[in-house]
Design a protein around this motif. Structure first.
Motif, short mmCIF file in Angstrom:
data_model
loop_
_atom_site.label_atom_id
_atom_site.label_comp_id
_atom_site.label_asym_id
_atom_site.label_seq_id
_atom_site.Cartn_x
_atom_site.Cartn_y
_atom_site.Cartn_z
N ALA A 1 -43.34 25.26 -7.39
CA ALA A 1 -43.77 23.88 -7.23
C ALA A 1 -43.05 23.16 -6.08
CB ALA A 1 -43.55 23.12 -8.54
N ASN A 2 -42.21 23.88 -5.34
CA ASN A 2 -41.43 23.27 -4.24
C ASN A 2 -40.60 22.09 -4.72
OD1 ASN A 2 -42.38 24.99 -2.12
ND2 ASN A 2 -44.32 23.88 -2.17
N ASP A 3 -40.01 22.25 -5.90
CA ASP A 3 -39.19 21.21 -6.50
C ASP A 3 -37.87 21.07 -5.71
OD1 ASP A 3 -37.48 19.67 -8.18
OD2 ASP A 3 -38.63 20.30 -9.94
N ASP A 4 -37.58 19.86 -5.26
CA ASP A 4 -36.37 19.62 -4.46
C ASP A 4 -35.08 19.90 -5.24
OD1 ASP A 4 -37.89 18.88 -2.29
OD2 ASP A 4 -37.74 16.72 -2.70
N SER A 5 -35.16 19.88 -6.58
CA SER A 5 -33.96 20.03 -7.39
C SER A 5 -33.32 21.42 -7.26
CB SER A 5 -34.26 19.76 -8.87
OG SER A 5 -35.14 20.75 -9.40
N VAL A 6 -34.08 22.41 -6.78
CA VAL A 6 -33.51 23.75 -6.65
C VAL A 6 -33.24 24.14 -5.19
CG1 VAL A 6 -34.57 24.54 -8.80
CG2 VAL A 6 -35.79 24.85 -6.63
N MET B 1 -29.06 32.08 -9.98
CA MET B 1 -29.61 30.80 -9.53
C MET B 1 -30.10 29.97 -10.71
SD MET B 1 -31.55 31.67 -5.92
CE MET B 1 -32.39 33.19 -6.42
N ALA B 2 -30.70 30.64 -11.70
CA ALA B 2 -31.16 29.92 -12.88
C ALA B 2 -29.98 29.32 -13.65
CB ALA B 2 -31.97 30.85 -13.78
N ARG B 3 -28.90 30.10 -13.77
CA ARG B 3 -27.71 29.58 -14.45
C ARG B 3 -27.12 28.40 -13.70
NH1 ARG B 3 -27.05 35.12 -15.33
NH2 ARG B 3 -25.69 35.35 -13.50
N SER C 1 -37.81 37.80 -3.35
CA SER C 1 -38.18 38.05 -1.95
C SER C 1 -39.28 37.11 -1.48
CB SER C 1 -38.63 39.50 -1.79
OG SER C 1 -39.83 39.76 -2.50
N ARG C 2 -39.97 36.45 -2.41
CA ARG C 2 -41.02 35.50 -2.00
C ARG C 2 -40.50 34.06 -1.96
NH1 ARG C 2 -43.38 33.66 -7.02
NH2 ARG C 2 -42.79 35.00 -8.76
N PHE C 3 -39.18 33.88 -2.13
CA PHE C 3 -38.58 32.55 -1.99
C PHE C 3 -38.33 32.33 -0.49
CE2 PHE C 3 -36.29 32.76 -6.39
CZ PHE C 3 -37.52 32.82 -7.02
N GLY C 4 -39.31 31.87 0.22
CA GLY C 4 -39.29 31.84 1.67
C GLY C 4 -38.24 30.99 2.33
N THR C 5 -38.60 29.76 2.68
CA THR C 5 -37.82 28.94 3.61
C THR C 5 -36.37 28.77 3.21
OG1 THR C 5 -39.83 27.73 4.17
CG2 THR C 5 -37.72 26.71 4.76
N HIS C 6 -36.09 28.38 1.98
CA HIS C 6 -34.73 28.01 1.60
C HIS C 6 -33.89 29.20 1.15
CE1 HIS C 6 -35.99 23.93 2.04
NE2 HIS C 6 -36.89 24.03 1.09
N TYR C 7 -34.45 30.37 1.04
CA TYR C 7 -33.72 31.54 0.53
C TYR C 7 -33.74 32.67 1.56
CZ TYR C 7 -32.41 35.26 -2.82
OH TYR C 7 -31.79 36.30 -3.48
#
Length: 380
Positions: A287-292, A270-272, A326-332
């Protein structure tokens, strides 16, 4: 299967059988243990007293039952006298913890390193372990052993790490190297157990569970790399050479081509995709950044595909997600669950229970302490 062996071996089996019973049902009395194990009351009394003297068990106040005769004394695991040490080996960092017999963290340390040289890494690791061991000795605790979670398939009996792409290691005798480094750090005569990181984390979910664990349990570690641990029939599924759980190499079809799960689902992937470092990616997620968001949703979808594939393979009763992602909730995670549920609905099958690891980012280190406990309480 007939169980044979010398008297000390059989005695240890009986001792550990009682420890497992009391762990599962705190408050059992000596009479309860005799009933549950089939051992004589005199044998149970002798073994219980040994376990109390060694720090495994403690006694509560005798129960008032209203019956005539000796009141039963409830027994519990003693959390004051013994300690388990666990370490998580990652590129650039080691985490070391000490826990009680019930998984409560009582000491922790973290060290960074900028080397991948085997002996230098083992020296840093041994230094962290030695620090925590001495902290336990200062508390007058007996250390039962050291568990280590390593990033790659390992032969548990020999302690040889077959390969670790992140370190560039191949066929490294990790346990022997760590024992040498520990001796140089002034720590000797402690048993050392080595297992894959995801497998140790799976053991943490089992050995320190608050309730009975439904099997098979499938643990999926989601970090810079992807791995899994499977616990079934009261033991880890290691495979013939220690390769079971190497799920990061599973092929998933994405945009018309096949790529490995690790190339799509992992933090590194994902970082790449975002063109930034993993640390920067973590910061943007926090930070709940929309870019990711789109990257998370895409990876989450394929995580759901991976879970579905593993579910079809192992038919687990429960799936546990651990690691940084595992703590990337809603979008993951939520996207993964949506994909899993959609595929289950297509097949008219109820999906397994899916939860997040109870120990969070400490899952591997705490799981490594559970590895020590697992080896001791299951002498067969």
């Amino acid at each position: 299967m007939a169980i044979t062996g010398d008297q000390s071996f059989l005695k240890n089996i009986n001792r550990m059988a009682m420890i497992r019973l009391i762990r599962g049902q705190p408050g059992l009395s000596r009479a309860d243990l005799a009933t549950n194990t089939g051992l004589t009351k005199s044998t149970v009394s002798q073994l219980v007293q040994e376990l109390i003297d060694e720090g495994w068990l403690s006694e509560d106040d005798a129960l008032v039952t209203g019956s005539i005769g000796r009141r039963p004394t409830p027994l519990r695991l003693n959390t004051e006298k013994l300690a388990l040490i666990g370490a998580d080996l990652k590129v650039g960092q080691i985490d070391v913890v000490a826990t009680t017999l019930t998984g409560e963290v009582i000491a922790t340390t973290q060290r960074t390193m900028d080397t991948k040289d085997v002996k230098e890494v083992m020296a840093v690791l041994a230094g962290g372990i030695a620090e925590v061991v001495r902290a336990m000795l200062a508390q007058h605790r007996t250390v039962l052993g050291v568990g280590l979670g390593v990033p790659g398939p390992v032969h548990a009996v020999s302690g040889i790490l077959h390969f670790s792409p992140n370190f560039g290691w191949r066929d490294v005798p990790v346990r022997a190297e760590l024992n040498t480094a520990l001796a140089a750090a002034g720590i000797s005569k402690l048993p050392v157990y080595v297992q894959r990181r995801a497998a140790t984390a799976a053991l943490g979910e089992v050995e320190f569970a608050c309730t009975e664990v439904e099997e098979p349990l499938l643990y999926i570690h989601l970090g810079l790399s992807i791995g899994a641990g499977v616990f079934v029939s009261d033991r880890l599924l290691s495979g013939h050479g220690g390769f079971a759980g190497d799920v990061g190499n599973q092929q998933l079809k994405s945009e018309g081509t096949y790529r490995t799960a690790e190339e799509i689902v992992s933090l590194g992937a994902m970082a790449r995709a975002a063109g930034i470092t993993p640390q920067e990616f973590l910061a943007r997620v926090e930070a709940n950044d929309d870019s990711v968001q789109q990257i998370l949703e895409n990876a989450g979808h394929y995580l759901g595909v991976l879970i579905h594939n593993l579910w079809s393979t192992f038919d687990p009763a429960q799936v546990v997600l651990g690691g940084q992602c595992s703590r990337f909730g809603t979008h993951y995670v939520d996207m993964a669950l949506a994909t899993l549920n959609e595929r289950a609905a297509d097949g008219l099958i109820r999906p397994p229970k899916v939860s997040v690891a109870r120990f969070g980012e400490q899952a591997v280190a705490i799981g490594a302490t559970a590895l020590v406990l697992h080896q001791i309480v299951r002498p067969m």
